[in-house]
Design an enzyme around this catalytic site. Structure first.
Site, PDB file in Angstrom:
ATOM      1  N   ASP A  21       0.833  -1.209   0.000  1.00  0.00           N
ATOM      2  CA  ASP A  21       0.000   0.000   0.000  1.00  0.00           C
ATOM      3  C   ASP A  21       0.869   1.263   0.000  1.00  0.00           C
ATOM      4  O   ASP A  21       1.978   1.264   0.526  1.00  0.00           O
ATOM      5  CB  ASP A  21      -0.909  -0.011   1.234  1.00  0.00           C
ATOM      6  N   ASN A  69     -11.111  -2.711  -5.162  1.00  0.00           N
ATOM      7  CA  ASN A  69     -10.369  -1.691  -5.930  1.00  0.00           C
ATOM      8  C   ASN A  69     -11.060  -1.297  -7.242  1.00  0.00           C
ATOM      9  O   ASN A  69     -10.701  -0.282  -7.853  1.00  0.00           O
ATOM     10  CB  ASN A  69      -8.925  -2.129  -6.198  1.00  0.00           C
TER      11      ASN A  69
HETATM   12  C1  IPE Z   1      -5.378  -2.816  -0.159  1.00  0.00           C
HETATM   13  O1  IPE Z   1      -5.063  -1.469  -0.336  1.00  0.00           O
HETATM   14  C2  IPE Z   1      -5.397  -3.540  -1.465  1.00  0.00           C
HETATM   15  C3  IPE Z   1      -4.112  -3.647  -2.159  1.00  0.00           C
HETATM   16  C4  IPE Z   1      -2.938  -3.275  -1.720  1.00  0.00           C
HETATM   17  C5  IPE Z   1      -4.179  -4.267  -3.442  1.00  0.00           C
HETATM   18  P1  IPE Z   1      -6.202  -0.345  -0.438  1.00  0.00           P
HETATM   19  O2  IPE Z   1      -5.491   0.941  -0.603  1.00  0.00           O
HETATM   20  O3  IPE Z   1      -7.197  -0.717  -1.459  1.00  0.00           O
HETATM   21  O4  IPE Z   1      -6.869  -0.447   1.011  1.00  0.00           O
HETATM   22  P2  IPE Z   1      -7.863   0.556   1.760  1.00  0.00           P
HETATM   23  O5  IPE Z   1      -8.974   0.893   0.828  1.00  0.00           O
HETATM   24  O6  IPE Z   1      -7.075   1.771   2.134  1.00  0.00           O
HETATM   25  O7  IPE Z   1      -8.300  -0.208   2.978  1.00  0.00           O
HETATM   26  C1  IPE Z   2      -1.665   0.229  -3.355  1.00  0.00           C
HETATM   27  O1  IPE Z   2      -1.410   1.591  -3.324  1.00  0.00           O
HETATM   28  C2  IPE Z   2      -1.882  -0.281  -4.757  1.00  0.00           C
HETATM   29  C3  IPE Z   2      -3.229  -0.764  -5.058  1.00  0.00           C
HETATM   30  C4  IPE Z   2      -4.231  -0.793  -4.226  1.00  0.00           C
HETATM   31  C5  IPE Z   2      -3.447  -1.272  -6.386  1.00  0.00           C
HETATM   32  P1  IPE Z   2      -2.588   2.668  -3.301  1.00  0.00           P
HETATM   33  O2  IPE Z   2      -2.930   3.017  -4.706  1.00  0.00           O
HETATM   34  O3  IPE Z   2      -3.718   2.182  -2.474  1.00  0.00           O
HETATM   35  O4  IPE Z   2      -1.868   3.874  -2.592  1.00  0.00           O
HETATM   36  P2  IPE Z   2      -2.519   4.906  -1.575  1.00  0.00           P
HETATM   37  O5  IPE Z   2      -3.058   4.123  -0.426  1.00  0.00           O
HETATM   38  O6  IPE Z   2      -3.584   5.651  -2.316  1.00  0.00           O
HETATM   39  O7  IPE Z   2      -1.374   5.770  -1.188  1.00  0.00           O
HETATM   40 MG    MG Z   3      -4.160   2.390  -0.492  1.00  0.00          MG
END
Ligand code: IPE
Ligand code: IPE
Ligand code: MG
Length: 249
Positions: A21, A69
């Site tokens: 993340d 997502n």
């Molecule tokens: C969790 O990250 C899913 C992945 C890393 C693929 P998210 O960024 O989607 O999680 P939330 O929404 O902050 O809980």
């Molecule tokens: C994780 O990084 C990647 C995916 C969920 C695909 P994020 O895109 O959730 O990054 P933040 O949480 O917005 O920084």
């Molecule tokens: Mg995230």
């Protein structure tokens, strides 16, 4: 449940699961579009996979795209789908060189046909490898996994005309997407959030959590070693007392 009570230095986790993340915030901090964060995140994936394979980790599970997502803006979802395809095309050769077996978990039926084909092809091209197993969770949700396992059990019972079937933990585990794999020993979440976000809910019943504030594109071998070191200095009790574990009862 098959429990292990090993602890202390030298005890490497067999299975590491990571919620990667922080790509978006990494990009934001650099005044770049979120997509730049995902590209940089793909490089961190390569570093992590190769380091884990070198360290003798048996299974590495990476959460790449959750069942939630899809709620992101279409452009971001489209970019992620394209990135999956290009990364798969580029990486399969390297995975084979490193003897890594690739497996996807999650509901792949929601992906475009070209992506589904690429997933299948890369799994087939690496399936004979005997080194680390790399699990990519894509369109994966822990709740979905438990539901699809329950469905399989019911279908089997219907097919066998068995109305007295018992749902045991062993039976359900054997129907999860991770069937045959040991549960994660160490769960790492980068990006600082302290939640599971619907990752391997069943499988992580006794997994050790490690939270890192580092944003995923900055994650590297040193941070991973720190997480492993932290894990090695914990006592896993699986319901027992600390004294029992110390005396290996
Ligand atoms: C969790 O990250 C899913 C992945 C890393 C693929 P998210 O960024 O989607 O999680 P939330 O929404 O902050 O809980
Ligand atoms: C994780 O990084 C990647 C995916 C969920 C695909 P994020 O895109 O959730 O990054 P933040 O949480 O917005 O920084
Ligand atoms: Mg995230």
């Amino acid at each position: 449940m098959d429990v292990q009570v090993e602890s202390g230095e030298g005890n490497m986790p067999k299975h590491i699961a990571i919620v990667m993340d922080g790509n978006g915030r990494w990009a934001q901090a650099k005044h770049l579009p979120r997509t730049a964060g995902h590209h940089a995140g793909a490089k961190a994936v390569r570093r992590t996979v190769e380091y884990c394979a070198q360290q003798g980790i048996e299974v590495l599970s990476l959460f790449a795209f959750s069942s939630e997502n899809w709620r992101r803006p279409k452009e971001e979802v489209d970019l992620l789908m394209r990135l999956f395809i290009t990364t798969l095309k580029q990486e399969v050769k390297r995975l084979n060189e490193n003897k890594i077996r690739l497996r996807f978990i999650g509901d792949r039926s929601a992906f475009s046909q070209p992506l589904q084909d690429k997933i299948k092809e890369s799994e087939q091209l690496t399936c004979k490898n005997t080194g680390m197993t790399l699990i990519i969770a894509a369109n994966y949700g822990g709740r979905w996994d438990i539901c699809q396992a329950a469905e399989k059990i019911i279908q089997q019972a219907v097919a066998n005309n068995d109305s007295n079937f018992k749902v045991t933990e062993q039976l359900l585990e054997g129907c999860l997407e991770t069937a045959g794999m040991a549960d994660p020993d160490l769960f790492i979440r980068t990006g600082g959030e302290k939640r599971i976000s619907n990752f391997m809910l069943w499988q992580m019943a006794y997994t050790e959590f490690f939270n890192s504030a580092v944003l995923w594109p900055d994650f590297n071998e040193d941070y991973l070693s720190e997480a492993i070191f932290d894990y090695q200095n914990r006592q896993r009790r699986f319901g027992r007392t600390g004294e029992q574990v110390d005396s290996k009862q």
